[in-house]
Each structure stands twice: as structure tokens, then as C-alpha cells.
Enzyme design. Structure first.
Site, mmCIF file in Angstrom:
data_model
loop_
_atom_site.group_PDB
_atom_site.id
_atom_site.type_symbol
_atom_site.label_atom_id
_atom_site.label_comp_id
_atom_site.label_asym_id
_atom_site.label_seq_id
_atom_site.Cartn_x
_atom_site.Cartn_y
_atom_site.Cartn_z
ATOM 1 N N GLU A 73 43.924 36.576 43.106
ATOM 2 C CA GLU A 73 44.056 35.414 42.220
ATOM 3 C C GLU A 73 44.879 34.296 42.860
ATOM 4 O O GLU A 73 45.351 33.391 42.166
ATOM 5 C CB GLU A 73 44.704 35.820 40.880
ATOM 6 C CG GLU A 73 44.024 36.958 40.140
ATOM 7 C CD GLU A 73 42.673 36.583 39.532
ATOM 8 O OE1 GLU A 73 42.058 35.589 39.961
ATOM 9 O OE2 GLU A 73 42.242 37.312 38.625
ATOM 10 N N HIS A 92 50.746 36.080 35.899
ATOM 11 C CA HIS A 92 49.481 36.459 35.265
ATOM 12 C C HIS A 92 49.570 37.935 34.889
ATOM 13 O O HIS A 92 49.978 38.759 35.710
ATOM 14 C CB HIS A 92 48.321 36.229 36.234
ATOM 15 C CG HIS A 92 47.040 36.907 35.829
ATOM 16 N ND1 HIS A 92 46.444 36.696 34.608
ATOM 17 C CD2 HIS A 92 46.249 37.801 36.470
ATOM 18 C CE1 HIS A 92 45.351 37.431 34.517
ATOM 19 N NE2 HIS A 92 45.205 38.114 35.626
ATOM 20 N N HIS A 94 47.796 41.351 32.301
ATOM 21 C CA HIS A 94 46.732 41.874 31.441
ATOM 22 C C HIS A 94 47.411 42.566 30.255
ATOM 23 O O HIS A 94 47.079 43.701 29.922
ATOM 24 C CB HIS A 94 45.869 42.887 32.201
ATOM 25 C CG HIS A 94 45.110 42.311 33.358
ATOM 26 N ND1 HIS A 94 44.275 43.071 34.149
ATOM 27 C CD2 HIS A 94 45.044 41.054 33.844
ATOM 28 C CE1 HIS A 94 43.734 42.308 35.102
ATOM 29 N NE2 HIS A 94 44.196 41.079 34.944
ATOM 30 N N TYR A 119 59.371 29.967 18.236
ATOM 31 C CA TYR A 119 59.382 30.273 19.668
ATOM 32 C C TYR A 119 57.992 30.215 20.280
ATOM 33 O O TYR A 119 57.850 29.893 21.462
ATOM 34 C CB TYR A 119 60.084 31.615 19.938
ATOM 35 C CG TYR A 119 61.498 31.375 20.409
ATOM 36 C CD1 TYR A 119 62.401 30.708 19.585
ATOM 37 C CD2 TYR A 119 61.915 31.746 21.682
ATOM 38 C CE1 TYR A 119 63.680 30.432 20.013
ATOM 39 C CE2 TYR A 119 63.189 31.465 22.126
ATOM 40 C CZ TYR A 119 64.075 30.812 21.291
ATOM 41 O OH TYR A 119 65.340 30.508 21.724
ATOM 42 N N HIS A 159 40.144 38.699 29.658
ATOM 43 C CA HIS A 159 40.887 39.011 30.887
ATOM 44 C C HIS A 159 42.400 39.045 30.629
ATOM 45 O O HIS A 159 42.982 40.119 30.664
ATOM 46 C CB HIS A 159 40.484 37.982 31.949
ATOM 47 C CG HIS A 159 41.075 38.195 33.300
ATOM 48 N ND1 HIS A 159 40.610 37.549 34.420
ATOM 49 C CD2 HIS A 159 42.120 38.956 33.721
ATOM 50 C CE1 HIS A 159 41.309 37.932 35.470
ATOM 51 N NE2 HIS A 159 42.240 38.780 35.069
HETATM 52 P P1 13P Z 1 45.338 41.552 42.355
HETATM 53 O O1 13P Z 1 45.598 43.033 42.462
HETATM 54 O O2 13P Z 1 44.445 41.054 43.452
HETATM 55 O O3 13P Z 1 46.636 40.780 42.247
HETATM 56 O O4 13P Z 1 44.542 41.311 41.012
HETATM 57 C C1 13P Z 1 45.054 41.857 39.832
HETATM 58 C C2 13P Z 1 44.642 41.065 38.643
HETATM 59 O O5 13P Z 1 45.406 40.980 37.713
HETATM 60 C C3 13P Z 1 43.317 40.433 38.639
HETATM 61 O O6 13P Z 1 43.196 39.538 37.578
#
Ligand code: 13P
Length: 210
Positions: A73, A92, A94, A119, A159
Site C-alpha cells: 500500500e 491503515h 483492517h 470526539y 477493506h
Molecule cells: P501489506 O502487508 O503489504 O502492508 O498489506 C497489508 C494490508 O493491510 C493491505 O491492505
């Protein structure tokens, strides 16, 4: 902070996110802007077990200078920095509830969250929704770049969230608030909810400008 301190901070906050279940497996990535170039977590690494010495170092164009192979990313992170010159870090994740919201139909792509708490307004602001592309696809980075000038917090459809901040701790605080707000939004679904008014939101924006 010097580069070594920033490397330590990435590993420390990565572990903190992992230990509290905000990151799992090899999902998520963290970057920090240096005077020249960037630090970025390596691809397929676990945020809970980062080796500060192996964190990738990129030049200003995103080319690897040292360390392990960078996150797939990388372009997404670079797109955020390109549009947000005052941002010093991008995170970033998940994280569970934010990903759940990212899969819901009928979201407002300019402002995903209802104004539930102060907040959420202060730290997340207007969360944008970027359309789905595969992880690492340059089209995903381009979609994020288009939104990043107006939004420091973006939710990637099906995502997860990506957030830029003036420091790494600010970006982490904001993405934690985003995850918490996603959880609240799901808890309050189908319940009659008192939202903040436009006047209350304007007051918060005046008191706590981002
Ligand atoms: P990477 O392992 O390449 O950092 O990717 C992980 C991820 O969160 C993909 O969206």
C-alpha cells in the site's frame, strides 16, 4: 524525533494496536514522513512484532532505500502525503467494526458516520468512502489521492480505514476513534438516536480546528 526514535515509535504503537485487537495477522501498515523520504512497515509483516531496524525506508518518490520490502500500500500512503503536506504519519488498519461499516450498502460517500459523539467530529471529521479496488492496486491509491485533499480519514470499501495525522500518535488516536465510532454506529443501528446538531458540530469545529 530522530529516525531511530520514529522506528521505535512505529513498532511500539503497532504492538499496542495489535495487543488490543485493532490489528491482526499481517493486516495494516504504518508510515511516517522523514525530512527526506518515509518510513513504512514491510509487506506481510505483523504490526505486533515489528523489528524497528527492518522497517522499510523510502525516498521521496517511494523507492526503497533500505530495510525489508515495503507494504504493497506504499502508493496509498504516498497519495495521502501528496495531498496533505502537513501530515506526518499515515495508518491503515483492517479493524473489525470499521471494516464492517465499510461493507454496508447505502453509505454517504462524503460523510460515512452520523455525528454521534464530539470526539468522532473532532478527530475523524467527515469520513469519506473510497470505492473498492484490490489491496495494492494503484487505482486504489489514485481513488484515495482524489479524496485526501478534503479528508484526512478515508474508509476503503470492503477493506478498512486509512487516516493521516500531524504526528504518528495523532493518526493512531484518530484511527482508534474511527474504530470506536464504527462500533457505536453498529450498536445504534435501528435505534432511535439523538445526533449532534449542525450548530453543535460548527461549535466543535470552531473550538477544535483540525
Ligand atoms: P501489506 O502487508 O503489504 O502492508 O498489506 C497489508 C494490508 O493491510 C493491505 O491492505
Amino acid at each position: 524525533m530522530n529516525e531511530n526514535q520514529l522506528r521505535e515509535q512505529i513498532a511500539e504503537l503497532g504492538k499496542s494496536l495489535y495487543d488490543r485487537g485493532l490489528a491482526h495477522g499481517s493486516a495494516g501498515n504504518i508510515s511516517v514522513k522523514l525530512a527526506e523520504g518515509y518510513l513504512l512497515t514491510p509487506t506481510n509483516s505483523c504490526l505486533g512484532r515489528l523489528d524497528p531496524a527492518k522497517i522499510s525506508r523510502l525516498d521521496g518518490n517511494g523507492k526503497r532505500v533500505s530495510g525489508d520490502a515495503p507494504s504493497k500500500e506504499a502508493f496509498l500512503h504516498l497519495g495521502m502525503y501528496g495531498e496533505r503536506p502537513t501530515s506526518a504519519a499515515v495508518v491503515h488498519l483492517h479493524s473489525l467494526h470499521a471494516v464492517a461499516v465499510s461493507c454496508l450498502d447505502g453509505l454517504n460517500p462524503d460523510d460515512v458516520f452520523p455525528p454521534i459523539t464530539a470526539y468522532a467530529v473532532m478527530q475523524v471529521g467527515r469520513l469519506a468512502l473510497a470505492p473498492y479496488y484490490a489491496p495494492g492496486d494503484t487505482a486504489l491509491a489514485e481513488a484515495v489521492r482524489k479524496l485526501a485533499g478534503k479528508h484526512h480519514a478515508i474508509l476503503l470499501a470492503n477493506h478498512g480505514p486509512v487516516v493521516a495525522g500531524a504526528s504518528l500518535s495523532a493518526a493512531v488516536y484518530a484511527i482508534e476513534e474511527l474504530e470506536q465510532t464504527a462500533r457505536l454506529m453498529l450498536l445504534l443501528q435501528n435505534q432511535s438516536t439523538r445526533l449532534l446538531t449542525a450548530a453543535q458540530i460548527a461549535d466543535l469545529n470552531r473550538r477544535f480546528p483540525t
